[in-house]
Design a protein around this motif. Structure first.
Motif, PDB file in Angstrom:
ATOM      1  N   ALA A 210       0.833  -1.209   0.000  1.00 49.43           N
ATOM      2  CA  ALA A 210       0.000   0.000   0.000  1.00 49.43           C
ATOM      3  C   ALA A 210       0.865   1.256   0.000  1.00 49.43           C
ATOM      4  O   ALA A 210       0.859   2.036  -0.940  1.00 49.43           O
ATOM      5  N   GLY A 211       1.583   1.486   1.117  1.00 46.80           N
ATOM      6  CA  GLY A 211       2.489   2.625   1.185  1.00 46.80           C
ATOM      7  C   GLY A 211       1.767   3.958   1.389  1.00 46.80           C
ATOM      8  O   GLY A 211       0.565   4.001   1.688  1.00 46.80           O
ATOM      9  N   PRO A 212       2.531   5.050   1.219  1.00 51.62           N
ATOM     10  CA  PRO A 212       3.950   5.106   0.870  1.00 51.62           C
ATOM     11  C   PRO A 212       4.850   4.818   2.079  1.00 51.62           C
ATOM     12  O   PRO A 212       4.367   4.659   3.204  1.00 51.62           O
ATOM     13  N   SER A 215       4.527   6.740   5.368  1.00 52.96           N
ATOM     14  CA  SER A 215       3.436   6.325   6.260  1.00 52.96           C
ATOM     15  C   SER A 215       3.900   5.203   7.179  1.00 52.96           C
ATOM     16  O   SER A 215       3.519   5.156   8.360  1.00 52.96           O
ATOM     17  N   ILE A 306       5.744  -0.207  -5.485  1.00 54.61           N
ATOM     18  CA  ILE A 306       4.567   0.288  -4.767  1.00 54.61           C
ATOM     19  C   ILE A 306       4.770   1.737  -4.332  1.00 54.61           C
ATOM     20  O   ILE A 306       3.844   2.566  -4.387  1.00 54.61           O
ATOM     21  N   GLU A 307       5.989   2.070  -3.906  1.00 55.43           N
ATOM     22  CA  GLU A 307       6.287   3.443  -3.499  1.00 55.43           C
ATOM     23  C   GLU A 307       6.035   4.418  -4.643  1.00 55.43           C
ATOM     24  O   GLU A 307       5.431   5.483  -4.458  1.00 55.43           O
ATOM     25  N   ALA A 310       2.254   4.776  -5.148  1.00 54.96           N
ATOM     26  CA  ALA A 310       1.635   5.574  -4.086  1.00 54.96           C
ATOM     27  C   ALA A 310       1.971   7.057  -4.230  1.00 54.96           C
ATOM     28  O   ALA A 310       1.106   7.924  -4.048  1.00 54.96           O
ATOM     29  N   THR A 313      -0.026   8.589  -7.221  1.00 49.95           N
ATOM     30  CA  THR A 313      -1.464   8.788  -7.014  1.00 49.95           C
ATOM     31  C   THR A 313      -1.766   9.646  -5.793  1.00 49.95           C
ATOM     32  O   THR A 313      -2.899  10.102  -5.628  1.00 49.95           O
ATOM     33  N   PRO A 316      -2.402   5.541  -0.803  1.00 51.02           N
ATOM     34  CA  PRO A 316      -1.914   4.161  -0.776  1.00 51.02           C
ATOM     35  C   PRO A 316      -2.227   3.442  -2.087  1.00 51.02           C
ATOM     36  O   PRO A 316      -3.300   3.635  -2.673  1.00 51.02           O
ATOM     37  N   ALA A 317      -1.284   2.637  -2.554  1.00 52.13           N
ATOM     38  CA  ALA A 317      -1.500   1.872  -3.780  1.00 52.13           C
ATOM     39  C   ALA A 317      -2.640   0.878  -3.578  1.00 52.13           C
ATOM     40  O   ALA A 317      -2.832   0.350  -2.481  1.00 52.13           O
ATOM     41  N   LYS A 318      -3.374   0.633  -4.622  1.00 52.62           N
ATOM     42  CA  LYS A 318      -4.444  -0.359  -4.590  1.00 52.62           C
ATOM     43  C   LYS A 318      -4.094  -1.454  -5.588  1.00 52.62           C
ATOM     44  O   LYS A 318      -4.146  -1.239  -6.799  1.00 52.62           O
TER      45      LYS A 318
END
Length: 350
Positions: A210-212, A215, A306-307, A310, A313, A316-318
């Motif tokens: 999820a990230g970033p 967080s 993922i970073e 995230a 966008t 958090p990545a989905k």
């Protein structure tokens, strides 16, 4: 506040019902010889990843399940795709066994260069599916994944009634979408113990879905402030640790943030096709000190992708199961190259 009868509070289950049944049986000395799972007051789920929820049916359905509402939503969504995951794993498992009959990955060095990339993809998929096939996925009933008797949120307290002793308070803390779609921890102030779910990986490199990274760093900072140097932390993966172990994981994500933000500054963030280039660069420049703390440091490649998602966008990545399997398969591909091909070839074809 929830008051539960029984001295046992089970935090998450394992990857399948057989493993979870074994774990519950081994916990009898801690929960009382009078009956293993019958002494468990509730099962609390820290997050909705499959390796923490698929063993749910091994615990009596009369035992209440608790967790965050977002975790429940994701579990319900996963129940609908369980059959697809099981089919994919079974297919790959059989494929790996068939490949072994013709020499397995030992064949890779002898293949023509033009054939090697495609062969690696096939071998890596089959290899990872074979590993997953070692779990008892056929025993899992999609209708018996966790269904929360009550959804809980930050500040809620679970009180365990442990007979003649004073009730034991357990504080629930939902920390956000960081590792997964919803990550929570449990604090036991009287015992000075924290169950962290997958916000801590000890001895093996964490994976972020999820990230970033900032967080994750903030969450661990908040956790250290809320606890102390004399606390113990039970991670989602690895042995029990102390505040120093938490600091090591924090350093991992501080490096991830710095590497993607600075070392990949020449790779425009709005160009997703450059995510993988940045990810491998992040691994290549990873300090040896971090590599010494975390087995399988190549997993930071997933975190770096993922970073970028995230950061691009602003949230958090989905990602779905297909995305996860794709990238875990790439880690298997990396391992096969490392083990069966020369160092000279390892990076050129990934």
């Amino acid at each position: 506040m929830a008051s539960l009868h029984g001295p046992g509070l089970l935090v998450d289950t394992l990857m399948d019902p057989v493993l979870t049944s074994t774990m519950v049986a081994e916990l009898k000395p801690a929960t009382g010889t009078g009956g293993g799972e019958g002494r468990i007051g509730a099962v609390v789920f820290t997050h909705p990843d499959v390796d923490h929820i698929l063993g749910n049916q091994a615990v009596s359905m009369e035992v209440p399940r608790l967790g965050d509402v977002k975790a429940q939503q994701d579990i319900l969504a996963q129940a609908k795709t369980l059959h697809r995951m099981r089919f994919t794993v079974n297919l790959g498992y059989l494929l790996w066994q068939a490949l072994q009959l013709i020499g397995g990955p030992r064949l890779l060095p002898s293949l023509p260069g033009w054939m090697r990339p495609r062969a690696l993809q096939v071998f890596s998929f089959a290899n990872y599916a074979f590993k997953l096939g070692g779990f008892n996925l056929h025993t899992i009933d999609a209708d018996k994944l966790p269904a929360f008797a009550k959804t809980i949120q930050t500040g809620d307290e679970i009180t365990l009634d442990i007979g003649d002793a004073s009730p034991l308070p357990v504080k629930f803390w939902q920390m956000g979408s960081i590792h997964s779609k919803s990550d929570s921890v449990l604090l036991l102030p009287q015992s000075r113990v924290c169950y962290t779910g997958d916000l801590l990986f000890i001895g093996i490199a964490p994976v972020m879905w999820a990230g970033p990274a900032k967080s994750w760093v903030t969450a661990l900072d908040d956790l250290l402030k809320a606890t102390g140097e004399d606390w113990l932390f039970v991670p989602g993966h690895g042995p029990v640790t102390d505040a120093i172990g938490v600091q090591h994981v924090k350093s991992y994500f501080e490096y991830l943030h710095q590497a993607v933000s600075e070392n990949c500054a020449d790779l425009p963030l709005m160009q997703p096709e450059l995510d993988e280039t940045c990810a491998w660069r992040t691994l290549e420049r990873m300090p040896n000190q971090l590599k010494e703390h975390f087995h399988e440091p190549e997993r930071i490649v997933i975190c770096a992708v993922i970073e970028r998602v995230a950061l691009r966008t602003g949230a958090p990545a989905k990602v779905d199961v297909k995305f996860k399997l794709q990238w875990i398969s790439k880690m298997s591909e990396y391992e096969l190259k490392r083990d069966y091909l020369s160092t000279r070839l390892m990076r050129s074809e990934l």
